[in-house]
Design a protein around this motif. Structure first.
Motif, PDB file in Angstrom:
ATOM      1  N   PRO A 189      -8.896  90.064  25.362  1.00 34.75           N
ATOM      2  CA  PRO A 189      -9.685  89.035  24.684  1.00 34.75           C
ATOM      3  C   PRO A 189     -10.663  88.361  25.649  1.00 34.75           C
ATOM      4  O   PRO A 189     -10.326  88.088  26.801  1.00 34.75           O
ATOM      5  CB  PRO A 189      -8.621  88.033  24.206  1.00 34.75           C
ATOM      6  N   SER A 190     -11.855  88.093  25.175  1.00 39.83           N
ATOM      7  CA  SER A 190     -12.841  87.407  26.013  1.00 39.83           C
ATOM      8  C   SER A 190     -12.355  86.033  26.441  1.00 39.83           C
ATOM      9  O   SER A 190     -12.707  85.554  27.529  1.00 39.83           O
ATOM     10  CB  SER A 190     -14.169  87.278  25.248  1.00 39.83           C
ATOM     11  N   VAL A 191     -11.516  85.388  25.609  1.00 41.03           N
ATOM     12  CA  VAL A 191     -11.027  84.046  25.956  1.00 41.03           C
ATOM     13  C   VAL A 191     -10.098  84.063  27.161  1.00 41.03           C
ATOM     14  O   VAL A 191      -9.790  83.014  27.729  1.00 41.03           O
ATOM     15  CB  VAL A 191     -10.309  83.386  24.760  1.00 41.03           C
ATOM     16  N   TYR A 192      -9.640  85.260  27.566  1.00 40.39           N
ATOM     17  CA  TYR A 192      -8.813  85.337  28.769  1.00 40.39           C
ATOM     18  C   TYR A 192      -9.625  84.983  30.018  1.00 40.39           C
ATOM     19  O   TYR A 192      -9.061  84.799  31.085  1.00 40.39           O
ATOM     20  CB  TYR A 192      -8.230  86.744  28.908  1.00 40.39           C
ATOM     21  N   GLN A 193     -10.929  84.946  29.902  1.00 39.75           N
ATOM     22  CA  GLN A 193     -11.766  84.599  31.046  1.00 39.75           C
ATOM     23  C   GLN A 193     -11.960  83.089  31.182  1.00 39.75           C
ATOM     24  O   GLN A 193     -12.527  82.618  32.156  1.00 39.75           O
ATOM     25  CB  GLN A 193     -13.148  85.248  30.903  1.00 39.75           C
ATOM     26  N   THR A 194     -11.536  82.347  30.173  1.00 42.95           N
ATOM     27  CA  THR A 194     -11.742  80.903  30.182  1.00 42.95           C
ATOM     28  C   THR A 194     -10.420  80.190  29.973  1.00 42.95           C
ATOM     29  O   THR A 194      -9.462  80.763  29.457  1.00 42.95           O
ATOM     30  CB  THR A 194     -12.720  80.477  29.076  1.00 42.95           C
ATOM     31  N   GLY A 195     -10.346  78.940  30.357  1.00 50.03           N
ATOM     32  CA  GLY A 195      -9.138  78.176  30.148  1.00 50.03           C
ATOM     33  C   GLY A 195      -8.018  78.565  31.098  1.00 50.03           C
ATOM     34  O   GLY A 195      -8.237  79.274  32.087  1.00 50.03           O
ATOM     35  N   SER A 196      -6.806  78.139  30.774  1.00 56.34           N
ATOM     36  CA  SER A 196      -5.675  78.321  31.679  1.00 56.34           C
ATOM     37  C   SER A 196      -4.823  79.531  31.341  1.00 56.34           C
ATOM     38  O   SER A 196      -3.888  79.857  32.067  1.00 56.34           O
ATOM     39  CB  SER A 196      -4.778  77.077  31.646  1.00 56.34           C
ATOM     40  N   CYS A 197      -5.115  80.221  30.240  1.00 59.70           N
ATOM     41  CA  CYS A 197      -4.279  81.338  29.807  1.00 59.70           C
ATOM     42  C   CYS A 197      -5.012  82.654  29.989  1.00 59.70           C
ATOM     43  O   CYS A 197      -6.122  82.833  29.479  1.00 59.70           O
ATOM     44  CB  CYS A 197      -3.899  81.160  28.338  1.00 59.70           C
ATOM     45  N   GLY A 198      -4.403  83.574  30.729  1.00 58.72           N
ATOM     46  CA  GLY A 198      -4.948  84.909  30.822  1.00 58.72           C
ATOM     47  C   GLY A 198      -5.691  85.248  32.093  1.00 58.72           C
ATOM     48  O   GLY A 198      -6.244  86.331  32.216  1.00 58.72           O
ATOM     49  N   ARG A 199      -5.714  84.347  33.061  1.00 56.21           N
ATOM     50  CA  ARG A 199      -6.405  84.665  34.310  1.00 56.21           C
ATOM     51  C   ARG A 199      -5.673  85.804  35.017  1.00 56.21           C
ATOM     52  O   ARG A 199      -4.461  85.789  35.186  1.00 56.21           O
ATOM     53  CB  ARG A 199      -6.472  83.433  35.209  1.00 56.21           C
ATOM     54  N   ASP A 245      -1.441  83.650  23.894  1.00 53.32           N
ATOM     55  CA  ASP A 245      -2.060  84.172  22.682  1.00 53.32           C
ATOM     56  C   ASP A 245      -3.580  84.103  22.765  1.00 53.32           C
ATOM     57  O   ASP A 245      -4.142  83.435  23.631  1.00 53.32           O
ATOM     58  CB  ASP A 245      -1.583  83.381  21.463  1.00 53.32           C
ATOM     59  N   ALA A 246      -4.222  84.797  21.863  1.00 53.50           N
ATOM     60  CA  ALA A 246      -5.687  84.754  21.720  1.00 53.50           C
ATOM     61  C   ALA A 246      -5.958  84.661  20.230  1.00 53.50           C
ATOM     62  O   ALA A 246      -6.149  85.668  19.558  1.00 53.50           O
ATOM     63  CB  ALA A 246      -6.336  85.984  22.337  1.00 53.50           C
ATOM     64  N   LEU A 247      -5.909  83.452  19.715  1.00 55.54           N
ATOM     65  CA  LEU A 247      -5.946  83.218  18.271  1.00 55.54           C
ATOM     66  C   LEU A 247      -7.079  83.996  17.593  1.00 55.54           C
ATOM     67  O   LEU A 247      -8.177  84.066  18.125  1.00 55.54           O
ATOM     68  CB  LEU A 247      -6.085  81.718  17.993  1.00 55.54           C
ATOM     69  N   PRO A 248      -6.778  84.587  16.419  1.00 50.98           N
ATOM     70  CA  PRO A 248      -5.517  84.506  15.679  1.00 50.98           C
ATOM     71  C   PRO A 248      -4.480  85.541  16.099  1.00 50.98           C
ATOM     72  O   PRO A 248      -3.494  85.728  15.403  1.00 50.98           O
ATOM     73  CB  PRO A 248      -5.975  84.772  14.245  1.00 50.98           C
ATOM     74  N   LEU A 256      -3.687  95.857  14.012  1.00 53.21           N
ATOM     75  CA  LEU A 256      -4.586  95.756  15.159  1.00 53.21           C
ATOM     76  C   LEU A 256      -6.036  95.574  14.726  1.00 53.21           C
ATOM     77  O   LEU A 256      -6.947  95.737  15.521  1.00 53.21           O
ATOM     78  CB  LEU A 256      -4.465  97.022  16.022  1.00 53.21           C
ATOM     79  N   ASP A 257      -6.249  95.230  13.461  1.00 48.09           N
ATOM     80  CA  ASP A 257      -7.618  95.163  12.955  1.00 48.09           C
ATOM     81  C   ASP A 257      -8.164  93.739  12.914  1.00 48.09           C
ATOM     82  O   ASP A 257      -9.188  93.483  12.284  1.00 48.09           O
ATOM     83  CB  ASP A 257      -7.703  95.794  11.565  1.00 48.09           C
ATOM     84  N   TRP A 258      -7.494  92.794  13.566  1.00 48.08           N
ATOM     85  CA  TRP A 258      -8.004  91.441  13.632  1.00 48.08           C
ATOM     86  C   TRP A 258      -8.788  91.249  14.925  1.00 48.08           C
ATOM     87  O   TRP A 258      -8.591  91.965  15.902  1.00 48.08           O
ATOM     88  CB  TRP A 258      -6.867  90.420  13.571  1.00 48.08           C
ATOM     89  N   GLU A 259      -9.656  90.259  14.920  1.00 47.05           N
ATOM     90  CA  GLU A 259     -10.458  89.962  16.109  1.00 47.05           C
ATOM     91  C   GLU A 259     -10.041  88.617  16.693  1.00 47.05           C
ATOM     92  O   GLU A 259      -9.925  87.640  15.960  1.00 47.05           O
ATOM     93  CB  GLU A 259     -11.943  89.902  15.740  1.00 47.05           C
ATOM     94  N   PRO A 260      -9.835  88.529  17.989  1.00 50.59           N
ATOM     95  CA  PRO A 260      -9.553  87.218  18.591  1.00 50.59           C
ATOM     96  C   PRO A 260     -10.823  86.374  18.639  1.00 50.59           C
ATOM     97  O   PRO A 260     -11.936  86.910  18.585  1.00 50.59           O
ATOM     98  CB  PRO A 260      -9.084  87.587  19.999  1.00 50.59           C
ATOM     99  N   ASP A 261     -10.653  85.084  18.741  1.00 52.23           N
ATOM    100  CA  ASP A 261     -11.815  84.212  18.892  1.00 52.23           C
ATOM    101  C   ASP A 261     -12.612  84.651  20.119  1.00 52.23           C
ATOM    102  O   ASP A 261     -12.057  84.820  21.205  1.00 52.23           O
ATOM    103  CB  ASP A 261     -11.360  82.754  19.070  1.00 52.23           C
ATOM    104  N   GLY A 262     -13.893  84.884  19.944  1.00 51.30           N
ATOM    105  CA  GLY A 262     -14.730  85.317  21.061  1.00 51.30           C
ATOM    106  C   GLY A 262     -14.798  86.815  21.236  1.00 51.30           C
ATOM    107  O   GLY A 262     -15.547  87.313  22.079  1.00 51.30           O
TER     108      GLY A 262
END
Length: 214
Positions: free
Chosen positions: A77-87, A193-196, A54-60
């Motif tokens: 993940p912050s990327v859940y606020q953008t794009g089509s995945c995670g809304r 997912d929220a790479l990586p 659990l020590d990795w960081e997602p992009d953003g």
């Protein structure tokens, strides 16, 4: 140990993937800053909490989602606020013996159920730690503390299922509600997912950062 019959448990697992059902009302909003343990499990036999780093960081990076109407806050993940995945979506869920609300993320299989009324069998799972039947446990039902509240967690499969590889469940009571947090591994279903990080790692972080609000 009669907690779930197989039909009820299968319906519970796969029912969480349905965004709308009869009588359900869904809203979408923008996120703001003992059964028997299998002798031949398909997963590693490490304890539940050691399965993923659990020590990795997602992009953003991460953002904290505070949901006062459900008395919970957690990181996603912050990327859940953008794009089509995670809304984020919220739907009313109800049946003959239960009533609650479903919180989920579009495109993925992480689900949070918040029940105001629930099955007696579900209460036994949390209080007594009895495992669900109709499933095959990969880990025992483990007692642990979730944000200061007694809880249980387990990983299970459904024998001969071609859809579900395994599911993770975390259950707890807080005040007058029953909370169920789940992740389903479905090989034929797209991951959110929220790479990586994988969606499963997102779920582990969500649970590990959970707070119950006063």
């Amino acid at each position: 140990m009669k907690i779930f019959n197989s039909m009820v448990f299968v319906a519970f697992l796969f029912g969480s993937l349905v965004l709308l059902s009869c009588g359900s009302v869904q809203t979408t909003q923008t996120i703001t800053p003992s059964g028997k343990v299998s002798s031949t499990p398909t997963l590693t036999t490490l304890p539940y909490w050691d399965l993923l780093p659990l020590d990795w960081e997602p992009d953003g990076g991460w953002t904290t989602l505070q949901m006062e109407e459900f008395d919970i806050a957690f990181q996603i993940p912050s990327v859940y606020q953008t794009g089509s995945c995670g809304r984020l979506f919220i739907a009313n869920k109800g049946g003959v013996t239960y009533k609650g609300q479903l919180i989920g993320f579009e495109g993925g299989t992480i689900r949070i159920h918040v029940y105001s009324e629930w099955e007696d069998e579900w209460e036994k799972l949390v209080i007594e730690g009895e495992a669900p039947t109709g499933s095959q446990l990969v880990t025992a039902v483990e007692r642990f503390t979730l944000a200061g509240v007694p809880a249980v967690r387990f990983i299970a499969t459904i024998p001969d299922s071609k859809m579900l590889s395994y599911s993770k469940g975390v259950w707890a009571f807080y005040h007058d509600r029953l909370y169920s947090f789940s992740f389903l591994s479905l090989p034929d279903h797209p991951s959110c997912d929220a790479l990586p990080l994988s969606e499963e790692q997102v779920f582990e972080t969500l649970v590990s950062t959970l707070e119950f609000l006063e």
